[in-house]
Design an enzyme around this catalytic site. Sequence first.
Site, PDB file in Angstrom:
ATOM      1  N   LYS A 172       8.911   0.100 -11.548  1.00 32.15           N
ATOM      2  CA  LYS A 172       7.635  -0.612 -11.555  1.00 32.15           C
ATOM      3  C   LYS A 172       7.199  -0.841 -13.004  1.00 32.15           C
ATOM      4  O   LYS A 172       7.378   0.052 -13.847  1.00 32.15           O
ATOM      5  CB  LYS A 172       6.597   0.226 -10.796  1.00 32.15           C
ATOM      6  CG  LYS A 172       5.235  -0.456 -10.598  1.00 32.15           C
ATOM      7  CD  LYS A 172       4.309   0.387  -9.715  1.00 32.15           C
ATOM      8  CE  LYS A 172       2.950  -0.261  -9.488  1.00 32.15           C
ATOM      9  NZ  LYS A 172       2.067   0.533  -8.614  1.00 32.15           N
TER      10      LYS A 172
ATOM     11  N   SER B 116      -0.246  -1.732  -4.654  1.00 33.68           N
ATOM     12  CA  SER B 116       0.124  -2.490  -5.820  1.00 33.68           C
ATOM     13  C   SER B 116       1.620  -2.537  -6.119  1.00 33.68           C
ATOM     14  O   SER B 116       2.045  -3.421  -6.859  1.00 33.68           O
ATOM     15  CB  SER B 116      -0.596  -1.905  -7.039  1.00 33.68           C
ATOM     16  OG  SER B 116      -0.115  -0.607  -7.339  1.00 33.68           O
TER      17      SER B 116
ATOM     18  N   SER C 289      -0.692   2.687  -2.931  1.00 36.52           N
ATOM     19  CA  SER C 289       0.125   1.654  -3.582  1.00 36.52           C
ATOM     20  C   SER C 289       1.636   1.800  -3.426  1.00 36.52           C
ATOM     21  O   SER C 289       2.374   0.879  -3.762  1.00 36.52           O
ATOM     22  CB  SER C 289      -0.211   1.578  -5.076  1.00 36.52           C
ATOM     23  OG  SER C 289      -1.417   0.880  -5.272  1.00 36.52           O
TER      24      SER C 289
END
Lengths: 95, 484
Positions: free
Chosen positions: B76, B151, B175
């Site tokens: 990420k 997210s 997330s």
Amino acid sequence: MAIDSRVVARVAHLARLQVDDGESEALSERLNDILGMVDQLQQADVGEVEPLAHPLEVSQPLRDDQVDEPDVRDKVLPLAPASEDGCFLVPRVIE
Amino acid sequence: MHDKTLTELKAGLQAKDFSARELTEHFLDRIEARDGELNSFITVTREQALRQADAADQAIAAGDHRLLTGLPIAHKDIFCTEGVRTSCGSRMLDNFVAPYTATVVENMAREGAIMLGKTNMDEFAMGSSNETSFYGPVRNPWDTERVPGGSSGGAAACLAARLAPAATGTDTGGSIRQPAALNGVTGLKPTYGRVSRWGMIAFASSLDQAGPLGLSAADCALMLQAMAGHDAKDSTCLNEPVDDYLGGLDQGLDGLRIGVPEEFFPDNLDGAIADNAREALRELEKQGAKLVKVSLPSIKLSVPAYYVIAPAEASSNLSRFDGVRFGYRCEAPKDLEDLYKRSRSEGFGAEVKRRILVGTYALSAGYYDAYYKRAQKVRRLIRDDFARAFKEVDVLMGPTSPETAFKLGAKADDPVNMYMADVFTIAVNLAGLPALSMPSGFIDGLPAGTQVIGNYFQEGRVLNVAHRYQLATDWHLRIPGAFQ
């Protein structure tokens, strides 16, 4: 408590954000939506409950008091938008 | 190769069915060919990945097999990676090439992992749809008109489309778990403090936790084994021994007590979502688990408590972005205050600014007690509810998300509606517990996920329950039609 453009301007200044007049009203509405939802907290019976900041309530560990951070100035300074003589550069503060 | 799990790919590398270079090139080529449809990557690190792959092949030839040797992983874009842009999905950090590497990335690299690139995400991890990214929304591979959740939307989408066999994510209010559910993959948020936050760009420091997203619980166990552990550089990272997650996977479920909180099945919950989670519970009952009704009365206040605590912490954390030391700076500032205000206003997107304002307001003079302190008290009530439940049961289960993937733009400009996407995941972060989302079927062709919550440091138990479920089902192995 309702948020209006005046409150938005005050809070935006505290957060060092710029809110243009054109966006202030829509932003106030959204913030009121959010705070309206958050106001459900007022229903909670929290009486003598202690606030909880860390879920596991552990204490902060201490390390030995000796320098272990390397000097990273040459690695970090090139990331700055502006620098001079090994320092970060900002607009003049003192006339 | 891309239809295989990480665990299968590890065995393939060991058996020399293919080399790490072949494997890495295969995924890099898939990203190049197909990611235009999804936008799941912000940066692809082809050259670095191939160098790491060659090093892995040399290690394999020398008999040096570590946990993740030769396995490609997508990180990420919230994890700092030295020499590689680390944007956090924000214009603010569009020009930021990290000068150091996050502990999570370093731990995995030490175990031989190869980094494919950096995945797209909601700006500063603030969002549940991946639409707040400066780099544009990510699309869901099951239906590209729909969001992947957020997210960690890029992580879950690239995994579901088999553009990467494994990914890292972070979870502040859901997330990892919510995008895992919306994309039909498995994702685990560990206990707060199990994994180091060093080098992970901070959103809400008392809630943020890194974890793995994989195709299966076994793959997540493999990744967590490498990610977890004490790190002196993060003072909140706990110095507790790391369990043998892989060794505990197969354990039988006979006698397992599964708590089913009534609050996870509210009257207004979509019936198809409720049925889907109940079906997963029935499968575990067949394997000998016992269902126990429990109640967590305070968790109905978890969304409001979270939307005070998380923005408050964010408003403080994000004050470091000032246009002086790194990141975005506005053109021709007329003085220092103008520099701060315009750099921040131009560098941050709308949702990030809203949260900074909410947090600043909640912490400001006259409102601190009514909002922040009160939210922290409610946080204790929520944690105590879980503690009571875990005296009676081993794990808690329910749906991960109240809905399957929604259409792009469906909740634009309606933040409160968007926040409700995390109604079942947020309480876990407030309490600091480990929880996993596993694929549990499909509703109208879209994946649904079921959440398994464990007690502190019971990641092994949570992974074990999901693994046993996945031995009996094949939802987690389904591949979106367009990405076979």
